[in-house]
Design a protein around this motif. Structure first.
Motif, PDB file in Angstrom:
ATOM      1  N   TYR A 247       0.826  -1.205   0.000  1.00  0.00           N
ATOM      2  CA  TYR A 247       0.000   0.000   0.000  1.00  0.00           C
ATOM      3  C   TYR A 247       0.865   1.262   0.000  1.00  0.00           C
ATOM      4  CZ  TYR A 247      -3.603  -3.393   0.977  1.00  0.00           C
ATOM      5  OH  TYR A 247      -4.445  -4.479   0.898  1.00  0.00           O
ATOM      6  N   VAL A 248       1.924   1.272   0.785  1.00  0.00           N
ATOM      7  CA  VAL A 248       2.851   2.421   0.790  1.00  0.00           C
ATOM      8  C   VAL A 248       3.544   2.512  -0.566  1.00  0.00           C
ATOM      9  CG1 VAL A 248       4.937   3.393   1.833  1.00  0.00           C
ATOM     10  CG2 VAL A 248       3.184   2.339   3.282  1.00  0.00           C
TER      11      VAL A 248
ATOM     12  N   PHE B  96      -7.507  -0.504  -3.373  1.00  0.00           N
ATOM     13  CA  PHE B  96      -6.871  -1.827  -3.351  1.00  0.00           C
ATOM     14  C   PHE B  96      -7.186  -2.548  -2.042  1.00  0.00           C
ATOM     15  CE2 PHE B  96      -3.115  -1.186  -6.505  1.00  0.00           C
ATOM     16  CZ  PHE B  96      -4.009  -1.207  -7.559  1.00  0.00           C
ATOM     17  N   TYR B  97      -7.088  -1.812  -0.936  1.00  0.00           N
ATOM     18  CA  TYR B  97      -7.361  -2.418   0.369  1.00  0.00           C
ATOM     19  C   TYR B  97      -8.810  -2.916   0.435  1.00  0.00           C
ATOM     20  CZ  TYR B  97      -8.211  -3.030   5.311  1.00  0.00           C
ATOM     21  OH  TYR B  97      -8.571  -3.557   6.517  1.00  0.00           O
ATOM     22  N   LEU B  98      -9.737  -2.059   0.061  1.00  0.00           N
ATOM     23  CA  LEU B  98     -11.150  -2.441   0.115  1.00  0.00           C
ATOM     24  C   LEU B  98     -11.438  -3.626  -0.800  1.00  0.00           C
ATOM     25  CD1 LEU B  98     -12.799   1.109   0.118  1.00  0.00           C
ATOM     26  CD2 LEU B  98     -12.551  -0.460   2.066  1.00  0.00           C
ATOM     27  N   LEU B  99     -10.899  -3.583  -1.997  1.00  0.00           N
ATOM     28  CA  LEU B  99     -11.163  -4.637  -2.971  1.00  0.00           C
ATOM     29  C   LEU B  99     -10.514  -5.956  -2.575  1.00  0.00           C
ATOM     30  CD1 LEU B  99     -12.418  -5.332  -5.748  1.00  0.00           C
ATOM     31  CD2 LEU B  99     -10.221  -4.729  -6.745  1.00  0.00           C
ATOM     32  N   PHE B 100      -9.218  -5.926  -2.312  1.00  0.00           N
ATOM     33  CA  PHE B 100      -8.510  -7.179  -2.061  1.00  0.00           C
ATOM     34  C   PHE B 100      -8.723  -7.716  -0.647  1.00  0.00           C
ATOM     35  CE2 PHE B 100      -6.163  -5.620  -5.745  1.00  0.00           C
ATOM     36  CZ  PHE B 100      -6.210  -6.750  -6.538  1.00  0.00           C
TER      37      PHE B 100
ATOM     38  N   VAL C   9      -8.185 -11.363   0.184  1.00  0.00           N
ATOM     39  CA  VAL C   9      -6.843 -11.758  -0.224  1.00  0.00           C
ATOM     40  C   VAL C   9      -5.873 -10.758   0.390  1.00  0.00           C
ATOM     41  CG1 VAL C   9      -5.267 -12.052  -2.175  1.00  0.00           C
ATOM     42  CG2 VAL C   9      -7.672 -12.702  -2.406  1.00  0.00           C
ATOM     43  N   PRO C  10      -5.113 -11.181   1.402  1.00  0.00           N
ATOM     44  CA  PRO C  10      -4.190 -10.240   2.026  1.00  0.00           C
ATOM     45  C   PRO C  10      -3.012  -9.905   1.103  1.00  0.00           C
ATOM     46  CG  PRO C  10      -3.932 -12.429   2.970  1.00  0.00           C
ATOM     47  CD  PRO C  10      -5.087 -12.501   2.020  1.00  0.00           C
TER      48      PRO C  10
ATOM     49  N   ALA D  64       1.330  -0.304  12.025  1.00  0.00           N
ATOM     50  CA  ALA D  64       1.145   0.794  12.980  1.00  0.00           C
ATOM     51  C   ALA D  64      -0.314   1.254  13.001  1.00  0.00           C
ATOM     52  CB  ALA D  64       2.058   1.969  12.637  1.00  0.00           C
ATOM     53  N   PHE D  65      -0.998   1.147  11.860  1.00  0.00           N
ATOM     54  CA  PHE D  65      -2.410   1.523  11.782  1.00  0.00           C
ATOM     55  C   PHE D  65      -3.343   0.359  12.136  1.00  0.00           C
ATOM     56  CE2 PHE D  65      -0.921   4.968   8.858  1.00  0.00           C
ATOM     57  CZ  PHE D  65      -1.408   6.028   9.611  1.00  0.00           C
ATOM     58  N   GLY D  66      -2.765  -0.776  12.508  1.00  0.00           N
ATOM     59  CA  GLY D  66      -3.566  -1.932  12.900  1.00  0.00           C
ATOM     60  C   GLY D  66      -4.103  -2.730  11.727  1.00  0.00           C
ATOM     61  N   ILE D  67      -3.523  -2.585  10.567  1.00  0.00           N
ATOM     62  CA  ILE D  67      -3.946  -3.324   9.377  1.00  0.00           C
ATOM     63  C   ILE D  67      -3.019  -4.545   9.237  1.00  0.00           C
ATOM     64  CG2 ILE D  67      -4.266  -3.255   6.887  1.00  0.00           C
ATOM     65  CD1 ILE D  67      -4.556  -0.193   7.167  1.00  0.00           C
ATOM     66  N   TYR D  68      -3.602  -5.720   9.440  1.00  0.00           N
ATOM     67  CA  TYR D  68      -2.777  -6.939   9.377  1.00  0.00           C
ATOM     68  C   TYR D  68      -3.173  -7.824   8.251  1.00  0.00           C
ATOM     69  CZ  TYR D  68      -1.116  -5.539  13.949  1.00  0.00           C
ATOM     70  OH  TYR D  68      -0.551  -4.845  14.968  1.00  0.00           O
TER      71      TYR D  68
END
Length: 163
Positions: free
Chosen positions: A106-107, A139-143, A149-150, A159-163
């Protein structure tokens, strides 16, 4: 090399040698797992082996056509102007891959879109950054949420709690 850069003749030879080496690697890997025919059918490497043979044969034909026919001997393949154009395309992709491996997809996506839009498209910084962030969120919402699909995450996502 020609006086203006790398000749097409040189690149055709290099490409034929590279694809031939890839074909040989495929054959070797297939041979290691078995290329024969068993009572229950072909071994795991049977079909990949023959695909590798076809790649080697095609590479050999291209090499011979280039060397014997002296094709493209005086044609320039890559000169300084083409190299700059190629670098403007290739270097950001390489940077994207490195940043994504180190900091997460994502970054990497956000930074790639930001710099591609800003440096190649000459968009305003705020539009470029907003687009990069928006695409990463999509991308996050879709995948992650819709398809479950991680994707590769880095320290910022954690750091934002996205695992």
């Amino acid at each position: 090399m020609t006086h203006n850069g790398i000749s097409r003749y040189t690149m055709e030879i290099a490409t034929a040698l590279l694809t031939g080496a890839i074909g040989m690697a495929i054959c070797y890997g297939a041979w290691q797992v078995g290329t024969g025919w068993t009572p229950s059918g072909p071994d795991s490497g049977y079909f990949p082996f023959w695909i590798g043979i076809l790649i080697v044969a095609g590479s050999l034909v291209n090499l011979l056509r280039t060397v014997i026919g002296h094709r493209h001997k005086d044609e320039t393949f890559l000169d300084a102007a083409r190299l700059r154009s190629l670098a403007r395309f290739t270097l950001p992709i390489i940077g994207f891959a490195i940043v994504s491996l180190l900091l997460g997809l994502y970054v990497g996506t956000t930074l790639y879109v930001l710099f591609a839009m800003r440096l190649q498209g000459h968009y305003a910084w705020w539009k470029s950054l907003a687009s990069g962030i928006a695409i990463s969120i999509c991308f996050y919402l879709l995948f992650e949420l819709v398809f479950q699909v991680p994707l590769l995450k880095g320290p910022l996502e954690h750091a934002f709690g996205i695992y």
